[in-house]
Design a protein around this motif. Structure first.
Motif, PDB file in Angstrom:
ATOM      1  N   GLU A 147      42.816  56.098  55.992  1.00  0.00           N
ATOM      2  CA  GLU A 147      43.227  55.253  55.272  1.00  0.00           C
ATOM      3  C   GLU A 147      43.078  53.948  56.403  1.00  0.00           C
ATOM      4  OE1 GLU A 147      47.473  54.703  54.170  1.00  0.00           O
ATOM      5  OE2 GLU A 147      47.062  56.410  53.419  1.00  0.00           O
ATOM      6  N   ILE A 148      41.945  54.867  58.140  1.00  0.00           N
ATOM      7  CA  ILE A 148      41.899  53.721  58.645  1.00  0.00           C
ATOM      8  C   ILE A 148      40.141  53.934  58.676  1.00  0.00           C
ATOM      9  CG2 ILE A 148      41.034  53.168  60.977  1.00  0.00           C
ATOM     10  CD1 ILE A 148      44.682  53.518  60.189  1.00  0.00           C
ATOM     11  N   ASN A 175      41.063  43.609  64.930  1.00  0.00           N
ATOM     12  CA  ASN A 175      42.365  42.862  64.756  1.00  0.00           C
ATOM     13  C   ASN A 175      43.924  43.880  64.182  1.00  0.00           C
ATOM     14  OD1 ASN A 175      41.348  40.712  65.246  1.00  0.00           O
ATOM     15  ND2 ASN A 175      39.970  40.405  63.339  1.00  0.00           N
ATOM     16  N   LYS A 176      43.679  45.250  64.354  1.00  0.00           N
ATOM     17  CA  LYS A 176      44.625  46.090  64.354  1.00  0.00           C
ATOM     18  C   LYS A 176      45.560  46.189  65.702  1.00  0.00           C
ATOM     19  CE  LYS A 176      43.599  47.034  59.946  1.00  0.00           C
ATOM     20  NZ  LYS A 176      44.216  46.618  59.024  1.00  0.00           N
ATOM     21  N   SER A 177      47.120  46.168  65.313  1.00  0.00           N
ATOM     22  CA  SER A 177      48.240  46.329  66.666  1.00  0.00           C
ATOM     23  C   SER A 177      48.293  47.938  66.361  1.00  0.00           C
ATOM     24  CB  SER A 177      49.142  46.082  66.200  1.00  0.00           C
ATOM     25  OG  SER A 177      50.028  45.904  65.055  1.00  0.00           O
ATOM     26  N   ILE A 178      48.217  48.986  67.645  1.00  0.00           N
ATOM     27  CA  ILE A 178      47.959  49.891  67.871  1.00  0.00           C
ATOM     28  C   ILE A 178      49.224  50.867  68.950  1.00  0.00           C
ATOM     29  CG2 ILE A 178      46.564  51.563  69.042  1.00  0.00           C
ATOM     30  CD1 ILE A 178      43.837  50.463  68.031  1.00  0.00           C
ATOM     31  N   VAL A 179      49.617  51.220  68.135  1.00  0.00           N
ATOM     32  CA  VAL A 179      50.533  52.300  69.264  1.00  0.00           C
ATOM     33  C   VAL A 179      50.252  53.070  69.370  1.00  0.00           C
ATOM     34  CG1 VAL A 179      51.900  53.282  67.370  1.00  0.00           C
ATOM     35  CG2 VAL A 179      52.774  52.537  69.302  1.00  0.00           C
ATOM     36  N   ARG A 180      50.638  53.688  71.020  1.00  0.00           N
ATOM     37  CA  ARG A 180      49.870  54.411  71.773  1.00  0.00           C
ATOM     38  C   ARG A 180      50.661  55.922  71.674  1.00  0.00           C
ATOM     39  NH1 ARG A 180      47.102  55.781  76.955  1.00  0.00           N
ATOM     40  NH2 ARG A 180      48.579  55.645  78.287  1.00  0.00           N
ATOM     41  N   ARG A 181      50.245  57.187  71.002  1.00  0.00           N
ATOM     42  CA  ARG A 181      51.640  57.869  71.282  1.00  0.00           C
ATOM     43  C   ARG A 181      51.003  59.318  72.481  1.00  0.00           C
ATOM     44  NH1 ARG A 181      54.091  62.571  67.930  1.00  0.00           N
ATOM     45  NH2 ARG A 181      55.958  63.021  68.537  1.00  0.00           N
ATOM     46  N   LEU A 182      51.730  59.507  73.204  1.00  0.00           N
ATOM     47  CA  LEU A 182      51.033  60.731  74.311  1.00  0.00           C
ATOM     48  C   LEU A 182      52.070  62.573  73.382  1.00  0.00           C
ATOM     49  CD1 LEU A 182      50.204  59.625  77.516  1.00  0.00           C
ATOM     50  CD2 LEU A 182      48.924  59.753  75.778  1.00  0.00           C
ATOM     51  N   ALA A 183      51.047  63.477  74.038  1.00  0.00           N
ATOM     52  CA  ALA A 183      51.646  64.804  73.126  1.00  0.00           C
ATOM     53  C   ALA A 183      51.103  65.770  73.187  1.00  0.00           C
ATOM     54  CB  ALA A 183      51.623  65.140  71.683  1.00  0.00           C
ATOM     55  N   TRP A 191      50.459  54.271  61.348  1.00  0.00           N
ATOM     56  CA  TRP A 191      51.937  53.472  60.870  1.00  0.00           C
ATOM     57  C   TRP A 191      52.640  53.692  60.508  1.00  0.00           C
ATOM     58  CZ3 TRP A 191      53.878  55.957  64.503  1.00  0.00           C
ATOM     59  CH2 TRP A 191      55.342  55.626  65.430  1.00  0.00           C
ATOM     60  N   TYR A 192      54.106  54.070  60.654  1.00  0.00           N
ATOM     61  CA  TYR A 192      54.551  53.676  59.236  1.00  0.00           C
ATOM     62  C   TYR A 192      55.434  52.682  59.451  1.00  0.00           C
ATOM     63  CZ  TYR A 192      57.371  57.449  61.979  1.00  0.00           C
ATOM     64  OH  TYR A 192      58.094  57.431  63.578  1.00  0.00           O
ATOM     65  N   LYS A 193      55.479  52.188  60.372  1.00  0.00           N
ATOM     66  CA  LYS A 193      56.622  51.215  60.603  1.00  0.00           C
ATOM     67  C   LYS A 193      55.830  50.369  61.074  1.00  0.00           C
ATOM     68  CE  LYS A 193      59.759  54.621  63.644  1.00  0.00           C
ATOM     69  NZ  LYS A 193      60.360  54.903  64.557  1.00  0.00           N
ATOM     70  N   PRO A 194      57.604  48.672  60.681  1.00  0.00           N
ATOM     71  CA  PRO A 194      56.426  47.313  60.538  1.00  0.00           C
ATOM     72  C   PRO A 194      55.738  46.838  61.930  1.00  0.00           C
ATOM     73  CG  PRO A 194      58.402  47.402  60.661  1.00  0.00           C
ATOM     74  CD  PRO A 194      58.351  48.794  60.727  1.00  0.00           C
ATOM     75  N   TYR A 212      53.236  47.850  64.189  1.00  0.00           N
ATOM     76  CA  TYR A 212      52.006  48.057  64.321  1.00  0.00           C
ATOM     77  C   TYR A 212      51.522  48.583  63.280  1.00  0.00           C
ATOM     78  CZ  TYR A 212      53.632  48.413  69.266  1.00  0.00           C
ATOM     79  OH  TYR A 212      53.769  47.818  70.247  1.00  0.00           O
ATOM     80  N   ASP A 213      49.786  48.426  63.621  1.00  0.00           N
ATOM     81  CA  ASP A 213      49.364  48.852  62.178  1.00  0.00           C
ATOM     82  C   ASP A 213      48.651  50.657  61.701  1.00  0.00           C
ATOM     83  OD1 ASP A 213      49.372  46.553  60.663  1.00  0.00           O
ATOM     84  OD2 ASP A 213      47.591  45.276  62.114  1.00  0.00           O
ATOM     85  N   VAL A 214      48.761  50.972  63.356  1.00  0.00           N
ATOM     86  CA  VAL A 214      48.026  52.212  63.379  1.00  0.00           C
ATOM     87  C   VAL A 214      48.336  53.235  65.060  1.00  0.00           C
ATOM     88  CG1 VAL A 214      45.319  53.215  63.926  1.00  0.00           C
ATOM     89  CG2 VAL A 214      45.931  51.078  62.846  1.00  0.00           C
ATOM     90  N   GLN A 215      49.069  53.995  64.492  1.00  0.00           N
ATOM     91  CA  GLN A 215      48.565  54.929  65.865  1.00  0.00           C
ATOM     92  C   GLN A 215      47.645  55.978  66.498  1.00  0.00           C
ATOM     93  OE1 GLN A 215      51.099  59.192  65.174  1.00  0.00           O
ATOM     94  NE2 GLN A 215      52.570  58.038  66.115  1.00  0.00           N
ATOM     95  N   HIS A 216      47.704  55.500  67.376  1.00  0.00           N
ATOM     96  CA  HIS A 216      46.390  56.335  67.754  1.00  0.00           C
ATOM     97  C   HIS A 216      47.562  57.451  68.921  1.00  0.00           C
ATOM     98  CE1 HIS A 216      43.751  55.879  71.755  1.00  0.00           C
ATOM     99  NE2 HIS A 216      43.124  57.088  70.405  1.00  0.00           N
ATOM    100  N   MET A 217      47.237  58.420  68.593  1.00  0.00           N
ATOM    101  CA  MET A 217      47.590  60.038  69.025  1.00  0.00           C
ATOM    102  C   MET A 217      46.555  60.720  70.065  1.00  0.00           C
ATOM    103  SD  MET A 217      50.423  62.334  68.061  1.00  0.00           S
ATOM    104  CE  MET A 217      50.717  62.503  66.899  1.00  0.00           C
ATOM    105  N   ILE A 218      47.357  60.933  71.257  1.00  0.00           N
ATOM    106  CA  ILE A 218      46.101  61.823  72.041  1.00  0.00           C
ATOM    107  C   ILE A 218      47.096  62.980  72.485  1.00  0.00           C
ATOM    108  CG2 ILE A 218      45.261  61.519  74.188  1.00  0.00           C
ATOM    109  CD1 ILE A 218      44.988  59.047  74.073  1.00  0.00           C
TER     110      ILE A 218
END
Length: 172
Positions: free
Chosen positions: A11-12, A17-25, A92-95, A97-103
């Motif tokens: 889907e990406i 022009n996307k807002s991206i949230v980063r998640r470290l795991a 990303w499923y919350k309003p 951000y558009d995209v989650q960047h998981m590392i």
């Protein structure tokens, strides 16, 4: 740490022009013979490496040990070594951000075969998660079948199956 792969969810189409949230795991790789300690999730019909998100400012080793202990009850976690980094971009499923960047920082380690009590979170219990020792080739076959035939599969199954295949290659 070695970069293993960057995966873009279908889907990406662009990050422009996307807002991206980063998640470290972190993800834990614990092998005994050809058996590997995995989490089976009934809701998604898949096997995955124990692991999860790091708390803000949390050390990667400490976070890996915390997640491994919480999800599996693993005790005497030792001989921790870097395995590699898997990056992914997914919806990303919350309003906010558009995209989650998981590392995901993946580590190998040894533990005692006997597991203690897990401390699963409420949603993990509701999803039917449980720690299991399973032959790595059986887990790969199961996940491959789930990817091909199940409409219940989660967004993590591609990452998990890629990592399991890579681990299986390295252990022979």
């Amino acid at each position: 740490m070695q970069h293993l792969k960057t995966h873009y969810h279908p889907e990406i189409k662009t990050l422009e022009n996307k807002s991206i949230v980063r998640r470290l795991a972190t993800r834990s790789i614990t092998i005994q013979g050809h058996n590997i300690l995995l989490m089976y999730t009934e809701r998604y019909e898949d096997y995955s490496l124990p692991g999860g998100g790091l708390d803000l400012g949390e050390d990667k080793f400490e976070g890996m040990m915390r997640e491994l202990n919480e999800e599996t009850g693993a005790v005497s976690i030792r001989n921790i070594k870097p395995f590699g980094i898997y990056e992914e971009y997914r919806p990303w499923y919350k309003p906010d951000y558009d995209v989650q960047h998981m590392i995901s920082y993946c580590y190998t380690c040894d533990i005692d075969k006997e597991l203690g009590n897990s401390k699963l979170e409420h949603y993990e219990i509701n999803n039917g998660m449980k720690a299991v020792w399973i032959n790595i080739h059986e887990a790969i076959k199961h996940n491959t079948t789930t990817m091909a035939t199940s409409d219940k599969k989660g967004m993590s199954i591609e990452r998990e199956t890629f990592l399991l295949k890579l681990i299986a290659e390295r252990i022979g």
